[in-house]
Design a protein around this motif. Sequence first.
Motif, PDB file in Angstrom:
ATOM      1  N   ASP A  92       0.859  -1.182   0.000  1.00  0.00           N
ATOM      2  CA  ASP A  92       0.000   0.000   0.000  1.00  0.00           C
ATOM      3  C   ASP A  92       0.897   1.234   0.000  1.00  0.00           C
ATOM      4  N   SER A 139      -2.896   5.888  -4.896  1.00  0.00           N
ATOM      5  CA  SER A 139      -4.140   6.621  -5.146  1.00  0.00           C
ATOM      6  C   SER A 139      -3.942   7.573  -6.314  1.00  0.00           C
ATOM      7  N   LYS A 141      -4.508  11.460  -5.074  1.00  0.00           N
ATOM      8  CA  LYS A 141      -3.582  12.105  -4.138  1.00  0.00           C
ATOM      9  C   LYS A 141      -2.509  12.815  -4.967  1.00  0.00           C
TER      10      LYS A 141
HETATM   11  C1  LIG Z   1      -5.226   7.419   1.556  1.00  0.00           C
HETATM   12  C2  LIG Z   1      -4.717   6.106   1.943  1.00  0.00           C
HETATM   13  C3  LIG Z   1      -5.390   4.937   1.575  1.00  0.00           C
HETATM   14  C4  LIG Z   1      -6.716   4.966   0.905  1.00  0.00           C
HETATM   15  O1  LIG Z   1      -6.641   5.547  -0.346  1.00  0.00           O
HETATM   16  P1  LIG Z   1      -7.982   5.771  -1.185  1.00  0.00           P
HETATM   17  O2  LIG Z   1      -7.453   5.850  -2.589  1.00  0.00           O
HETATM   18  O3  LIG Z   1      -8.571   7.049  -0.729  1.00  0.00           O
HETATM   19  O4  LIG Z   1      -8.842   4.605  -0.967  1.00  0.00           O
HETATM   20  C5  LIG Z   1      -4.842   3.721   1.898  1.00  0.00           C
HETATM   21  N1  LIG Z   1      -3.682   3.645   2.559  1.00  0.00           N
HETATM   22  C6  LIG Z   1      -3.006   4.734   2.942  1.00  0.00           C
HETATM   23  C7  LIG Z   1      -1.716   4.570   3.671  1.00  0.00           C
HETATM   24  C8  LIG Z   1      -3.500   6.012   2.649  1.00  0.00           C
HETATM   25  O5  LIG Z   1      -2.820   7.099   3.012  1.00  0.00           O
END
Ligand SMILES: *Cc1c(COP(=O)(O)O)cnc(C)c1O
Length: 417
Positions: A201, A222, A225
């Motif tokens: 992630d 994401s 972001k």
């Molecule tokens: C923002 C975030 C997510 C979730 O991202 P989305 O695209 O909004 O679902 C997952 N893990 C971490 C570490 C994040 O900062």
Amino acid sequence: MSTATPDPGEWGAGGDIRARLGARPVINLTGTLTGLGGISARPEAIAAAAAIMGKGVDIAELQAAASRVIAEVTGAEAGFVSACSAAGICMAIAGAMAGDRMAAIEQLPDTTGMRNEVVIQAGHLVNYGHPIAQDIRLTGARVVVVGAVNSSSEAELGGAIGPGTAAALYVVSHHCFPDGQIPFAAFAGICHDRGVKVIVDLAAEYDLTGFLREGADITIHSAHKFLGGATAGIVAGRKPLVRAAFLQNFGIARPMKVGKEGIAAAMAALRAFAAEDRAAARAALREPLLHWRDALAGIAGIRAELDPDPTGNPFDRLRITVLADAAFAAADVVRALEAGTPPIRVRTHQVGRGSFVLDARSLGAGECEIVAGRLLAALDEARRSTNRGPTDAAHAWKTERAEALRRWPDIGTGSGP
Ligand SMILES: *Cc1c(COP(=O)(O)O)cnc(C)c1O
């Protein structure tokens, strides 16, 4: 309905789209927080989303085209666009359990007959808006925790892996506990020795290539972001696992679908991000921060300083710390910023320890000066608030926000969640 392709700016003409829809314009100094709609998307992404909205397209074909763009930018074998990172995490885990077997894909979240354990370090069990453990459990998988929050060892990881292990989840984020975690290369090495796939992630991390090079089987970023796309996720990695994750669109990921506009915007955003001069972008982002720092120079009771991103992403923020001997708390400044018009939302992860952070990545045209003036006004207002310690003030502010959320949709025009 008009057949002409609308100009993406058209809806904004004659007034702000937010006001016309009945929501207040907000100055977003959180950068990319989901609760504020993610980052303000870059023009290329907005144009791509608008251009495809009125057209028919075969989604599997569009996703295959996205796979080529993702491969080009990340160095991965394949990729696809998901609804968001949370969806990408679920799909990768489900893919690791079910593979490309349609019967297994349709059986989830019932994992009977499948390996269904996902190992994760305790210090990575973050809450980024909801608990990440829930992404694992949503698929039907079981969370197997490695170590304690501040200490995970390679021996503990080895011990947690067993015949039921389907995958390992590794999280890179400022939310993770900073100390005592297993470095990625060692983590991936142990997992691979035991035949376990590694899902990473990297939702908010600018590094699109390094973890794949170091052995990640699948990475998740994401699109809304740092990339500047519409709401979506970028899933990249080794082709069999990417394919298995993609096939979840016909299983548990149906309620997590991404639209053509999200895919098109993500493709445009990835290309634009890859072409960007990172050093120039960093310098440009510093300008408003330095302006605010100068505006706050000499104000008693606070310190304002550039704050490089804590996980090493190539940009800075401005951290404002309320000094221990000040007669007001950081949370009182935050409340004043939120309660004004327009509301100004800032990063509050450490507000209980007396500081908040301004992120300029979603700053709109003409907002820099407004923010400077409002910071001074908010500090004045905070000085008039009840004198409480930073932790109590932060707790009170958080409680107000939680209560406001529970009143939804009757949240009025006060400081909403
Ligand atoms: C923002 C975030 C997510 C979730 O991202 P989305 O695209 O909004 O679902 C997952 N893990 C971490 C570490 C994040 O900062």
